[in-house]
Design a protein around this motif. Structure first.
Motif, PDB file in Angstrom:
ATOM      1  N   THR A  71     -10.030  -0.487   0.739  1.00 36.47           N
ATOM      2  CA  THR A  71     -10.138   0.870   0.205  1.00 36.47           C
ATOM      3  C   THR A  71     -10.355   1.800   1.375  1.00 36.47           C
ATOM      4  O   THR A  71     -11.295   1.604   2.156  1.00 36.47           O
TER       5      THR A  71
ATOM      6  N   ALA B  89     -16.527   4.925  -3.662  1.00 36.06           N
ATOM      7  CA  ALA B  89     -15.358   5.118  -2.806  1.00 36.06           C
ATOM      8  C   ALA B  89     -15.801   5.015  -1.352  1.00 36.06           C
ATOM      9  O   ALA B  89     -16.914   4.602  -1.049  1.00 36.06           O
TER      10      ALA B  89
ATOM     11  N   GLN C 231     -19.483   3.759   2.545  1.00 31.85           N
ATOM     12  CA  GLN C 231     -18.814   3.220   1.363  1.00 31.85           C
ATOM     13  C   GLN C 231     -19.850   2.843   0.316  1.00 31.85           C
ATOM     14  O   GLN C 231     -20.900   2.261   0.643  1.00 31.85           O
TER      15      GLN C 231
ATOM     16  N   SER D 299     -13.716  -3.482   2.575  1.00 27.67           N
ATOM     17  CA  SER D 299     -13.225  -4.534   1.683  1.00 27.67           C
ATOM     18  C   SER D 299     -14.342  -5.535   1.459  1.00 27.67           C
ATOM     19  O   SER D 299     -15.355  -5.534   2.185  1.00 27.67           O
TER      20      SER D 299
ATOM     21  N   GLN E 197      -3.507   3.522   0.027  1.00 27.31           N
ATOM     22  CA  GLN E 197      -4.088   3.066  -1.230  1.00 27.31           C
ATOM     23  C   GLN E 197      -3.427   1.758  -1.633  1.00 27.31           C
ATOM     24  O   GLN E 197      -2.190   1.651  -1.630  1.00 27.31           O
TER      25      GLN E 197
ATOM     26  N   TYR F 271       0.854  -1.177   0.000  1.00 28.30           N
ATOM     27  CA  TYR F 271       0.000   0.000   0.000  1.00 28.30           C
ATOM     28  C   TYR F 271       0.893   1.231   0.000  1.00 28.30           C
ATOM     29  O   TYR F 271       2.059   1.164   0.370  1.00 28.30           O
TER      30      TYR F 271
END
Lengths: 114, 112
Positions: B102, B3, B25, B94, A45, A36
């Protein structure tokens, strides 16, 4: 979970290739390697993951040694936007419980000079 | 845009107050998390929430509690903040506990 060791920092110039190493000498057969990165004022990320050999995607490539004790994240043609902290994480894919979570170390701070 | 969205971006409050941070999310993921990033930039897992199963990091003080209305939302409440709670709180999601995460952009908390 295997412990990882990374260099604390690295420097490169724009356009150069950067290779960030990660040692995970106690990695178990069920553990995968994740990378990441985190830029300032953003969350980490996901970059790439692998188990063995060589993995490549549109962002980076990941080489894993034959004994899986060392992995190297390769960033081709770095730009200023690649300046970030890069985290190498190993996690046990076989465990679907509280033990299977991403544990972040201190990472490698990559500085990119123009 | 799909996102992980966190609000607020910043919050300043006094010791003893209650605060609540939101996380949503839109990725359709089944698992959500809260991490704390301290002044040394170390990221530590606080909670994970999967199929209504809450998994708590045993080091998290009891004044912290996650709140979820559905699998797309996982808020974080701090009952009575203390100075050491000043940090960046990062939410992530996730597909499951084995998938990549994320992260949101974080909520920066300053306790004065």
């Amino acid at each position: 979970l295997a412990k990882t060791t990374q260099p604390p920092s690295m420097e490169a110039y724009e356009g150069q290739e950067v290779n960030v190493s990660c040692s995970h000498t106690n990695i178990a057969t069920s553990e995968y390697i994740y990378w990441y990165r985190q830029v300032p004022h953003q969350g980490p990320q996901f970059i790439i993951q692998g188990y063995k050999d060589y993995v490549v995607n549109e962002v980076a490539s990941l080489f894993i040694s034959a004994d899986r004790k060392l992995s190297t994240l390769s960033l081709p043609w770095v730009s200023l936007r690649d300046a970030a902290v890069y985290y190498c994480i190993v996690t046990d894919m076989a465990t679907n419980s509280a033990g299977n979570k991403l544990t972040f170390g201190i990472g490698t701070r990559v500085l990119v000079r123009p | 845009e799909t996102a992980v969205f966190q609000t607020p971006n910043y919050h300043v409050t006094q010791v003893g107050n209650e605060v609540s941070f939101n996380c949503k999310q839109t990725l359709g993921h089944d698992t959500m998390y809260w991490y704390k990033q301290d002044s040394k930039k170390l990221l530590k897992i606080m909670f994970s929430y999967n199929n209504k199963q809450l998994i708590v990091n045993e080091t998290v003080p009891r004044r912290f509690s996650p709140q979820s209305s559905d699998k797309a939302h996982l808020n974080l409440r701090i009952k009575s903040v203390e100075p050491e709670d000043s940090a960046v709180y990062l939410c992530a999601s996730s597909w499951d506990l084995n998938s990549d995460y994320t992260f949101g952009s974080g909520t920066r908390l300053l306790v004065i």
